[in-house]
Design an enzyme around this catalytic site. Sequence first.
Site, PDB file in Angstrom:
ATOM      1  N   ARG A  48       5.069 -12.902   9.729  1.00 46.67           N
ATOM      2  CA  ARG A  48       5.698 -11.628   9.402  1.00 46.67           C
ATOM      3  C   ARG A  48       7.009 -11.507  10.169  1.00 46.67           C
ATOM      4  O   ARG A  48       7.197 -12.123  11.213  1.00 46.67           O
ATOM      5  CB  ARG A  48       4.759 -10.448   9.637  1.00 46.67           C
ATOM      6  CG  ARG A  48       4.429 -10.111  11.057  1.00 46.67           C
ATOM      7  CD  ARG A  48       3.289  -9.091  11.131  1.00 46.67           C
ATOM      8  NE  ARG A  48       3.666  -7.759  10.694  1.00 46.67           N
ATOM      9  CZ  ARG A  48       3.037  -7.097   9.714  1.00 46.67           C
ATOM     10  NH1 ARG A  48       2.042  -7.649   9.067  1.00 46.67           N
ATOM     11  NH2 ARG A  48       3.408  -5.892   9.394  1.00 46.67           N
TER      12      ARG A  48
ATOM     13  N   GLU B 150       0.874  -1.166   0.000  1.00 48.02           N
ATOM     14  CA  GLU B 150       0.000   0.000   0.000  1.00 48.02           C
ATOM     15  C   GLU B 150       0.918   1.224   0.000  1.00 48.02           C
ATOM     16  O   GLU B 150       1.786   1.330   0.871  1.00 48.02           O
ATOM     17  CB  GLU B 150      -0.882  -0.009   1.258  1.00 48.02           C
ATOM     18  CG  GLU B 150      -1.852   1.149   1.246  1.00 48.02           C
ATOM     19  CD  GLU B 150      -2.818   1.170   2.430  1.00 48.02           C
ATOM     20  OE1 GLU B 150      -2.795   0.240   3.262  1.00 48.02           O
ATOM     21  OE2 GLU B 150      -3.592   2.140   2.504  1.00 48.02           O
TER      22      GLU B 150
ATOM     23  N   LYS C  73       4.122   0.925   9.691  1.00 48.76           N
ATOM     24  CA  LYS C  73       4.305   2.172   8.964  1.00 48.76           C
ATOM     25  C   LYS C  73       3.742   3.347   9.752  1.00 48.76           C
ATOM     26  O   LYS C  73       4.280   4.443   9.702  1.00 48.76           O
ATOM     27  CB  LYS C  73       3.631   2.082   7.591  1.00 48.76           C
ATOM     28  CG  LYS C  73       4.532   1.397   6.565  1.00 48.76           C
ATOM     29  CD  LYS C  73       3.914   1.402   5.186  1.00 48.76           C
ATOM     30  CE  LYS C  73       2.960   0.251   5.021  1.00 48.76           C
ATOM     31  NZ  LYS C  73       2.543   0.016   3.639  1.00 48.76           N
TER      32      LYS C  73
HETATM   33  P1  ATP Z   1       2.714  -2.291   8.088  1.00 47.13           P
HETATM   34  O1  ATP Z   1       1.732  -3.029   8.951  1.00 47.13           O
HETATM   35  O2  ATP Z   1       4.113  -2.389   8.527  1.00 47.13           O
HETATM   36  O3  ATP Z   1       2.316  -0.893   7.810  1.00 47.13           O
HETATM   37  P2  ATP Z   1       1.496  -3.457   5.868  1.00 47.13           P
HETATM   38  O4  ATP Z   1       1.283  -4.894   5.986  1.00 47.13           O
HETATM   39  O5  ATP Z   1       0.341  -2.591   6.060  1.00 47.13           O
HETATM   40  O6  ATP Z   1       2.731  -3.047   6.740  1.00 47.13           O
HETATM   41  P3  ATP Z   1       1.652  -3.376   3.040  1.00 47.13           P
HETATM   42  O7  ATP Z   1       2.126  -2.267   2.209  1.00 47.13           O
HETATM   43  O8  ATP Z   1       0.234  -3.732   3.034  1.00 47.13           O
HETATM   44  O9  ATP Z   1       2.145  -3.071   4.505  1.00 47.13           O
HETATM   45  O10 ATP Z   1       2.523  -4.667   2.781  1.00 47.13           O
HETATM   46  C1  ATP Z   1       2.933  -5.120   1.525  1.00 47.13           C
HETATM   47  C2  ATP Z   1       3.339  -6.546   1.656  1.00 47.13           C
HETATM   48  O11 ATP Z   1       4.422  -6.684   2.567  1.00 47.13           O
HETATM   49  C3  ATP Z   1       2.208  -7.389   2.186  1.00 47.13           C
HETATM   50  O12 ATP Z   1       2.141  -8.577   1.424  1.00 47.13           O
HETATM   51  C4  ATP Z   1       2.595  -7.673   3.600  1.00 47.13           C
HETATM   52  O13 ATP Z   1       2.101  -8.902   4.029  1.00 47.13           O
HETATM   53  C5  ATP Z   1       4.122  -7.657   3.533  1.00 47.13           C
HETATM   54  N1  ATP Z   1       4.681  -7.293   4.817  1.00 47.13           N
HETATM   55  C6  ATP Z   1       4.453  -6.170   5.524  1.00 47.13           C
HETATM   56  N2  ATP Z   1       5.092  -6.196   6.704  1.00 47.13           N
HETATM   57  C7  ATP Z   1       5.775  -7.367   6.739  1.00 47.13           C
HETATM   58  C8  ATP Z   1       6.633  -7.990   7.694  1.00 47.13           C
HETATM   59  N3  ATP Z   1       6.925  -7.406   8.854  1.00 47.13           N
HETATM   60  N4  ATP Z   1       7.146  -9.199   7.402  1.00 47.13           N
HETATM   61  C9  ATP Z   1       6.862  -9.790   6.227  1.00 47.13           C
HETATM   62  N5  ATP Z   1       6.064  -9.263   5.292  1.00 47.13           N
HETATM   63  C10 ATP Z   1       5.516  -8.066   5.532  1.00 47.13           C
HETATM   64 MG    MG Z   2      -1.396  -3.556   4.634  1.00 46.39          MG
END
Ligand code: ATP
Ligand code: MG
Length: 582
Positions: free
Chosen positions: A276, A52, A286
Amino acid sequence: MTIFVPLIPFRHMNAENTNTAQDRSLNFLEEIIQADLAAGKYQSIITRFPPEPNGYLHIGHAKSICLNFGLAIKYGGKTNLRFDDTNPTKEETEYVDSIKEDILWLGFSWAGEFYASDYFEQLYEWAHKLIKKGLAYVDDQSQEEIRLGRGTVTTPGKDSPWRDRSIEENTDLFTRMRNGEFPEGSKVLRARIDMSHPNMLMRDPLMYRIIHADHHRTGNAWCIYPMYDYAHGQCDSIETITHSICTLEFDVHRPLYDWFIEKLEIFPSHQFEFARLNITHTVMSKRKLLELVRDGLVTGWDDPRMPTICGLRRRGYTPSGIRLFAEKVGVAKRDNVIDLSLMEWCIREELNKTSPRYMAVLNPVKVILTNYPEHEEEFMTAPLNPEDPGAGERQIPFSREIYIERDDFMEDPPKKFFRLRPGGEVRLKYGYIIRCEKVIKDSSGRITEIQCTYDPDSKPGSGTWRSVKGTIHWLSGKHAVAGEVRLFDRLFTEPYMGSIPEDKDYKDYLNPDSMKVVHALIDAQAAESANRAVTGKDRTRTRIQFERSGYFVPDYDSEPGRPVFNRICTLKDSFSKTLNQP
Ligand code: ATP
Ligand code: MG
């Protein structure tokens, strides 16, 4: 449930017991993919990385990138980059650009660049299809009413009074929602599944909500936006993603992912979940990272203490170091917390082999060699990198006035102190043996100068070799360059930031000493590499080992003649042993 990964295994890693991607056993995703390919389920695989664009990528995303791209590379498939831009209020083009830069820097390139917003029209048509099948309805309840109507884990939900609207009425209302006839919050489109489903997410989940906001790509073309759960699987399906890999918290969403695909009768993408990545001494959401930036608690998204990819890049981490780390972390099915020192271990492994050695004196004190001729100069010879015989040699200028680390001298040292002391001898690395004759102090008692004599017969390669217990690094005062060196420590004092007490704020654990700026003396050749880095382009930055002090890289703040170096990591693991394992 969180498990903590023991510290021991990687502390004793070396070239012999370091598994590589080739010789380790398959992870569960590789097993699934191999079985799918063997069964002829797919000709080739397609994965995607779906960020995102609401912030900069962090090391957790790097893990996901390495996994998605890595699997496709391993099995001859491809990976799409898809921006999950369904929430117009939080998304910005700045983030899109940074995400692309980070993925390329990590060494991966995507097959197609897509945006969930590319599919808004298709998703909208499919919503109508579900309405026509009697599987979606427009609900006029308020957000609060919907929330209450959903029930709890132990009690079933209640049907909305609008659940049995006719197909015609739903079609009309949903069309008018799109046309902008209704204010925000007045209506939503919901899937019509089962209000007493044991999985709360299946209790008539929201598909669309009204948001009158400009979108970074579609402008004001839309005022209804699909929810993550309605968009994600369908986007995967449009792109014929075979293996849609996401993090563990989405496993409860999988039945819904499958439901939409089944009811819409579209390409059956499948979702798989892995744990994760969490790392000690840092936060990764984020939202929190954004807060640190906005509140000025760090210098920006690319502050070298941040777990962001741009922060790690500025810090001096290499793409290959990060990829090795992602590989070492592996693919788990249960959440775990990885010790930050594993990441440091991965980068150290690489830098040890590749970085040229120089000397820098981080906390200098002057040493005068009283028996060395006043205007004489000579050179000491040293290998540029002892790990790489092909790297050649360097010449280190030497003169009467040199600088050593203040810590390498003690007036009244304990027994095991093998560095310089009054009357004692020490070897200057690659140079002569010196003996401390006299210490000069200012009125406050601070040492301003140490007077020594040198042994002219002790130059390496000439005369007879004589060994003394201690060897220290040094620089010739006349030849060294003054510069700034930034020493980093963990951003947070608490290793397990995910388990801090409820009444505490994560910011309560910020490490006040996470960055120390020192005014150092730097080898002139090393400082020259900072001159080349002033453009801020990573490829021009040489990563260097300052002997005994760690691995360093010129920072973007360097200016011609005024080098600034970041410490990437120390030479040895300095803190993992202090971790308290719960
Ligand atoms: P955050 O919660 O840190 O803001 P998010 O999951 O909202 O992260 P996205 O931009 O939706 O962030 O994530 C893009 C991809 O990266 C998704 O497939 C998500 O599952 C993966 N991802 C995000 N954080 C992690 C993590 N800590 N470990 C592994 N994969 C991750
Ligand atoms: Mg997300």
